[in-house]
Motif scaffolding. Structure first.
Motif, short mmCIF file in Angstrom:
data_model
loop_
_atom_site.label_atom_id
_atom_site.label_comp_id
_atom_site.label_asym_id
_atom_site.label_seq_id
_atom_site.Cartn_x
_atom_site.Cartn_y
_atom_site.Cartn_z
N ARG A 99 9.76 11.64 -11.92
CA ARG A 99 9.95 12.65 -10.86
C ARG A 99 9.16 13.92 -11.17
O ARG A 99 8.54 14.50 -10.30
N TYR A 100 9.20 14.33 -12.44
CA TYR A 100 8.49 15.54 -12.83
C TYR A 100 6.99 15.41 -12.57
O TYR A 100 6.38 16.26 -11.93
N PHE A 101 6.38 14.34 -13.08
CA PHE A 101 4.93 14.19 -12.92
C PHE A 101 4.55 13.97 -11.46
O PHE A 101 3.50 14.46 -11.02
N ALA A 102 5.38 13.27 -10.71
CA ALA A 102 5.09 13.08 -9.29
C ALA A 102 5.06 14.42 -8.57
O ALA A 102 4.18 14.68 -7.75
N SER A 103 5.99 15.29 -8.90
CA SER A 103 6.05 16.59 -8.25
C SER A 103 4.98 17.54 -8.77
O SER A 103 4.27 18.18 -8.00
N ALA A 104 4.88 17.65 -10.09
CA ALA A 104 3.99 18.65 -10.70
C ALA A 104 2.51 18.29 -10.60
O ALA A 104 1.67 19.18 -10.50
N TYR A 105 2.18 17.00 -10.64
CA TYR A 105 0.77 16.61 -10.69
C TYR A 105 0.28 15.89 -9.43
O TYR A 105 -0.91 15.89 -9.16
N LEU A 106 1.20 15.27 -8.69
CA LEU A 106 0.75 14.45 -7.56
C LEU A 106 1.27 14.92 -6.21
O LEU A 106 0.91 14.36 -5.19
N PRO B 275 0.87 13.97 -19.87
CA PRO B 275 0.06 14.84 -19.04
C PRO B 275 -1.35 14.29 -18.81
O PRO B 275 -1.90 14.39 -17.71
N ALA B 276 -1.94 13.68 -19.84
CA ALA B 276 -3.29 13.13 -19.69
C ALA B 276 -3.31 11.99 -18.68
O ALA B 276 -4.23 11.91 -17.85
N SER B 277 -2.31 11.11 -18.71
CA SER B 277 -2.31 10.00 -17.75
C SER B 277 -2.00 10.50 -16.34
O SER B 277 -2.55 9.98 -15.36
N ALA B 278 -1.18 11.53 -16.22
CA ALA B 278 -0.92 12.10 -14.89
C ALA B 278 -2.19 12.74 -14.33
O ALA B 278 -2.49 12.60 -13.14
N LEU B 279 -2.95 13.42 -15.17
CA LEU B 279 -4.21 14.01 -14.72
C LEU B 279 -5.22 12.93 -14.34
O LEU B 279 -5.98 13.09 -13.38
N ALA B 280 -5.25 11.84 -15.11
CA ALA B 280 -6.17 10.74 -14.78
C ALA B 280 -5.80 10.13 -13.44
O ALA B 280 -6.68 9.85 -12.60
N LEU B 281 -4.51 9.92 -13.20
CA LEU B 281 -4.05 9.37 -11.92
C LEU B 281 -4.41 10.33 -10.79
O LEU B 281 -4.92 9.91 -9.74
N ARG B 282 -4.20 11.60 -11.00
CA ARG B 282 -4.55 12.61 -10.01
C ARG B 282 -6.06 12.60 -9.72
O ARG B 282 -6.48 12.65 -8.56
N GLU C 200 9.39 0.87 -7.87
CA GLU C 200 9.92 2.21 -8.13
C GLU C 200 8.79 3.19 -8.44
O GLU C 200 8.74 4.30 -7.90
N ARG C 201 7.86 2.79 -9.29
CA ARG C 201 6.73 3.67 -9.63
C ARG C 201 5.86 3.94 -8.40
O ARG C 201 5.39 5.05 -8.20
N CYS C 202 5.66 2.91 -7.59
CA CYS C 202 4.86 3.09 -6.36
C CYS C 202 5.53 4.11 -5.44
O CYS C 202 4.85 4.97 -4.87
N ARG C 203 6.85 4.02 -5.28
CA ARG C 203 7.57 4.97 -4.43
C ARG C 203 7.47 6.39 -4.98
O ARG C 203 7.16 7.33 -4.25
N VAL C 204 7.75 6.55 -6.26
CA VAL C 204 7.77 7.88 -6.86
C VAL C 204 6.39 8.53 -6.84
O VAL C 204 6.25 9.69 -6.49
N TYR C 205 5.36 7.78 -7.20
CA TYR C 205 4.00 8.33 -7.28
C TYR C 205 3.23 8.24 -5.97
O TYR C 205 2.11 8.74 -5.88
N GLY C 206 3.80 7.60 -4.96
CA GLY C 206 3.12 7.47 -3.68
C GLY C 206 1.96 6.49 -3.72
O GLY C 206 1.00 6.63 -2.95
N LEU C 207 2.04 5.49 -4.59
CA LEU C 207 0.95 4.52 -4.72
C LEU C 207 1.06 3.44 -3.65
O LEU C 207 2.17 3.11 -3.22
N PRO C 208 -0.07 2.87 -3.24
CA PRO C 208 -0.06 1.92 -2.11
C PRO C 208 0.51 0.54 -2.44
O PRO C 208 0.84 -0.22 -1.54
N GLY C 209 0.64 0.20 -3.70
CA GLY C 209 1.15 -1.12 -4.08
C GLY C 209 0.92 -1.34 -5.55
O GLY C 209 0.47 -0.44 -6.27
#
Length: 190
Positions: A104-111, A143-150, A172-181
């Protein structure tokens, strides 16, 4: 814990905490007299992706004090750490809750401010050891993987997790991070 709270008339405005938690002032847990610490304890195990934001917003409305994402996450993780010490039989559930809190934190703060292009090229990422590590004692982004995803999203890619994990965990990860699949169970489910 959520069990320590009740509503007088069924509305969020009437929520009350009538007593301290069962672990209060134990040598096995952390103590804190910050009201935000109590609120974070409500959501630490709840599993709701929206409850933490709603509680933070209500707290800000009532007190005029905003609560940063980092402060909330830290308090949730401290609650979960304390529960691991007092409820060792719940270790797997509590570690999964820690993983969700960090998600939840990384989804909100980075994505939270980026959108995935509907027609960009797909980019598959393994979860364990690539998108997430176990450095915190449970699977969590860094943080590095969140930045890479961003960065992938900003550059027009559609990142998808590809892992041996279960379909539920991938969804669950797709929902939280907004990923397409995603691809789960070593490629047997997409």
């Amino acid at each position: 814990d959520l069990a320590q709270w009740f509503s007088i008339d069924g509305t969020p405005e009437s929520l009350r905490k009538p007593d301290i938690g069962e672990d209060a002032f134990s040598n096995l847990t952390a103590q804190c007299f910050d009201a935000v610490f109590d609120l974070a304890g409500v959501t630490a195990r709840a599993g709701s992706p929206t409850l933490p934001g709603k509680l933070r917003s209500a707290f800000a409305d009532l007190t005029g004090e905003s609560v940063s994402e980092e402060r909330w996450l830290l308090y949730e993780l401290v609650h979960l750490w304390g529960r691991e010490r007092t409820q060792p039989g719940e270790m797997l559930t509590l570690r999964r809750a820690g993983s969700r809190a960090v998600q939840r934190y990384f989804a909100s703060a980075y994505l939270g401010d980026v959108a995935i292009a509907p027609d960009g090229p797909l980019c598959a990422l393994d979860v364990d050891g690539v998108l997430e590590s176990g450095a915190l004692g449970f699977a969590a982004m860094t943080p590095a993987s969140a930045l890479a995803l961003r960065a992938l999203i900003i550059h027009g890619y559609r990142p998808v997790p590809a892992t041996g994990r279960s379909l539920d965990e991938v969804a669950e990860r797709c929902r939280v991070y907004g990923l397409p699949g995603g691809v789960a169970e070593y490629g047997s489910v997409t």
